[in-house]
Design a protein around this motif. Structure first.
Motif, PDB file in Angstrom:
ATOM      1  N   GLU A 288      29.951   7.541  -2.141  1.00 25.56           N
ATOM      2  CA  GLU A 288      29.780   6.916  -0.833  1.00 25.56           C
ATOM      3  C   GLU A 288      30.823   5.817  -0.607  1.00 25.56           C
ATOM      4  OE1 GLU A 288      27.188   7.221  -3.079  1.00 25.56           O
ATOM      5  OE2 GLU A 288      26.252   8.948  -2.115  1.00 25.56           O
ATOM      6  N   SER A 289      31.112   5.048  -1.654  1.00 29.00           N
ATOM      7  CA  SER A 289      32.131   4.003  -1.545  1.00 29.00           C
ATOM      8  C   SER A 289      33.513   4.604  -1.321  1.00 29.00           C
ATOM      9  CB  SER A 289      32.148   3.141  -2.808  1.00 29.00           C
ATOM     10  OG  SER A 289      30.940   2.452  -2.964  1.00 29.00           O
ATOM     11  N   ILE A 290      33.792   5.673  -2.020  1.00 24.77           N
ATOM     12  CA  ILE A 290      35.081   6.349  -1.854  1.00 24.77           C
ATOM     13  C   ILE A 290      35.207   6.889  -0.433  1.00 24.77           C
ATOM     14  CG2 ILE A 290      36.455   8.348  -2.583  1.00 24.77           C
ATOM     15  CD1 ILE A 290      35.285   7.878  -5.425  1.00 24.77           C
ATOM     16  N   ASP A 291      34.143   7.520   0.063  1.00 21.18           N
ATOM     17  CA  ASP A 291      34.157   8.031   1.434  1.00 21.18           C
ATOM     18  C   ASP A 291      34.370   6.906   2.436  1.00 21.18           C
ATOM     19  OD1 ASP A 291      33.782  10.591   0.519  1.00 21.18           O
ATOM     20  OD2 ASP A 291      31.678  10.737   1.154  1.00 21.18           O
ATOM     21  N   GLN A 292      33.769   5.747   2.176  1.00 20.95           N
ATOM     22  CA  GLN A 292      33.924   4.608   3.081  1.00 20.95           C
ATOM     23  C   GLN A 292      35.375   4.117   3.087  1.00 20.95           C
ATOM     24  OE1 GLN A 292      31.445   1.265   2.130  1.00 20.95           O
ATOM     25  NE2 GLN A 292      31.780   0.304   4.103  1.00 20.95           N
ATOM     26  N   VAL A 293      35.963   3.992   1.905  1.00 22.89           N
ATOM     27  CA  VAL A 293      37.354   3.544   1.804  1.00 22.89           C
ATOM     28  C   VAL A 293      38.284   4.534   2.503  1.00 22.89           C
ATOM     29  CG1 VAL A 293      39.272   3.133   0.207  1.00 22.89           C
ATOM     30  CG2 VAL A 293      37.003   2.222  -0.316  1.00 22.89           C
ATOM     31  N   LEU A 294      38.015   5.820   2.327  1.00 19.88           N
ATOM     32  CA  LEU A 294      38.871   6.852   2.921  1.00 19.88           C
ATOM     33  C   LEU A 294      38.518   7.158   4.374  1.00 19.88           C
ATOM     34  CD1 LEU A 294      39.111   9.326  -0.084  1.00 19.88           C
ATOM     35  CD2 LEU A 294      40.710   7.529   0.593  1.00 19.88           C
ATOM     36  N   ARG A 295      37.511   6.476   4.894  1.00 18.98           N
ATOM     37  CA  ARG A 295      37.086   6.613   6.296  1.00 18.98           C
ATOM     38  C   ARG A 295      36.712   8.056   6.639  1.00 18.98           C
ATOM     39  NH1 ARG A 295      41.376   2.805   6.449  1.00 18.98           N
ATOM     40  NH2 ARG A 295      42.923   4.325   7.020  1.00 18.98           N
ATOM     41  N   VAL A 296      35.976   8.693   5.731  1.00 21.20           N
ATOM     42  CA  VAL A 296      35.572  10.089   5.912  1.00 21.20           C
ATOM     43  C   VAL A 296      34.682  10.254   7.136  1.00 21.20           C
ATOM     44  CG1 VAL A 296      34.268  11.990   4.865  1.00 21.20           C
ATOM     45  CG2 VAL A 296      35.856  10.649   3.477  1.00 21.20           C
ATOM     46  N   ALA A 297      33.706   9.360   7.311  1.00 31.41           N
ATOM     47  CA  ALA A 297      32.781   9.469   8.447  1.00 31.41           C
ATOM     48  C   ALA A 297      33.528   9.362   9.768  1.00 31.41           C
ATOM     49  CB  ALA A 297      31.697   8.400   8.349  1.00 31.41           C
ATOM     50  N   GLU A 298      34.492   8.452   9.843  1.00 30.67           N
ATOM     51  CA  GLU A 298      35.276   8.292  11.074  1.00 30.67           C
ATOM     52  C   GLU A 298      36.033   9.571  11.400  1.00 30.67           C
ATOM     53  OE1 GLU A 298      37.833   4.862  10.794  1.00 30.67           O
ATOM     54  OE2 GLU A 298      36.208   3.640   9.985  1.00 30.67           O
ATOM     55  N   GLU A 299      36.594  10.213  10.387  1.00 26.50           N
ATOM     56  CA  GLU A 299      37.341  11.451  10.607  1.00 26.50           C
ATOM     57  C   GLU A 299      36.426  12.583  11.045  1.00 26.50           C
ATOM     58  OE1 GLU A 299      40.642  11.918  10.786  1.00 26.50           O
ATOM     59  OE2 GLU A 299      40.716   9.749  10.554  1.00 26.50           O
ATOM     60  N   ARG A 300      35.215  12.623  10.497  1.00 25.89           N
ATOM     61  CA  ARG A 300      34.264  13.661  10.915  1.00 25.89           C
ATOM     62  C   ARG A 300      33.902  13.489  12.382  1.00 25.89           C
ATOM     63  NH1 ARG A 300      30.656  13.372   5.551  1.00 25.89           N
ATOM     64  NH2 ARG A 300      31.901  14.790   4.291  1.00 25.89           N
ATOM     65  N   VAL A 301      33.666  12.254  12.812  1.00 30.00           N
ATOM     66  CA  VAL A 301      33.342  11.986  14.221  1.00 30.00           C
ATOM     67  C   VAL A 301      34.521  12.384  15.094  1.00 30.00           C
ATOM     68  CG1 VAL A 301      32.912  10.148  15.889  1.00 30.00           C
ATOM     69  CG2 VAL A 301      31.666  10.179  13.720  1.00 30.00           C
ATOM     70  N   ARG A 302      35.714  11.997  14.690  1.00 31.61           N
ATOM     71  CA  ARG A 302      36.922  12.318  15.459  1.00 31.61           C
ATOM     72  C   ARG A 302      37.102  13.831  15.569  1.00 31.61           C
ATOM     73  NH1 ARG A 302      41.321   9.163  12.992  1.00 31.61           N
ATOM     74  NH2 ARG A 302      40.015   7.456  13.684  1.00 31.61           N
ATOM     75  N   ALA A 303      36.805  14.559  14.501  1.00 29.87           N
ATOM     76  CA  ALA A 303      36.965  16.014  14.497  1.00 29.87           C
ATOM     77  C   ALA A 303      35.956  16.683  15.420  1.00 29.87           C
ATOM     78  CB  ALA A 303      36.819  16.562  13.086  1.00 29.87           C
ATOM     79  N   THR A 304      34.748  16.151  15.494  1.00 29.25           N
ATOM     80  CA  THR A 304      33.731  16.759  16.370  1.00 29.25           C
ATOM     81  C   THR A 304      33.981  16.429  17.832  1.00 29.25           C
ATOM     82  OG1 THR A 304      32.222  14.886  16.061  1.00 29.25           O
ATOM     83  CG2 THR A 304      31.946  16.786  14.585  1.00 29.25           C
ATOM     84  N   GLU A 305      34.672  15.330  18.100  1.00 30.46           N
ATOM     85  CA  GLU A 305      34.985  14.960  19.489  1.00 30.46           C
ATOM     86  C   GLU A 305      36.140  15.762  20.047  1.00 30.46           C
ATOM     87  OE1 GLU A 305      35.663  10.775  19.251  1.00 30.46           O
ATOM     88  OE2 GLU A 305      33.532  10.285  19.339  1.00 30.46           O
ATOM     89  N   ALA A 306      36.953  16.310  19.183  1.00 30.47           N
ATOM     90  CA  ALA A 306      38.156  17.038  19.628  1.00 30.47           C
ATOM     91  C   ALA A 306      37.853  18.424  20.092  1.00 30.47           C
ATOM     92  CB  ALA A 306      39.162  17.100  18.491  1.00 30.47           C
TER      93      ALA A 306
END
Length: 59
Positions: free
Chosen positions: A41-59
């Motif tokens: 979870e910390s690694i995902d946070q540092v790599l901004r995984v959640a932000e990229e998932r949101v961005r991918a679903t908005e596109a």
């Protein structure tokens, strides 16, 4: 024979590679500041995984 990039202003910028290097640096900084191993979870946070998932679903 080794190929070397020519000196001067002819360097090609690879924006994907630069972004990967930046994320790797951020991950190294986070790991060195942590008292223990980073959780997934910390690694995902540092790599901004959640932000990229949101961005991918908005596109």
């Amino acid at each position: 024979m080794t190929h070397v990039a020519p000196l001067g202003g002819t360097a090609v910028q690879d924006h994907v590679a630069l972004a990967e290097i930046e994320l790797c640096g951020e991950l190294i900084i986070a790991a060195s500041a942590a008292e223990d191993r980073l959780s997934m979870e910390s690694i995902d946070q540092v790599l901004r995984v959640a932000e990229e998932r949101v961005r991918a679903t908005e596109a």
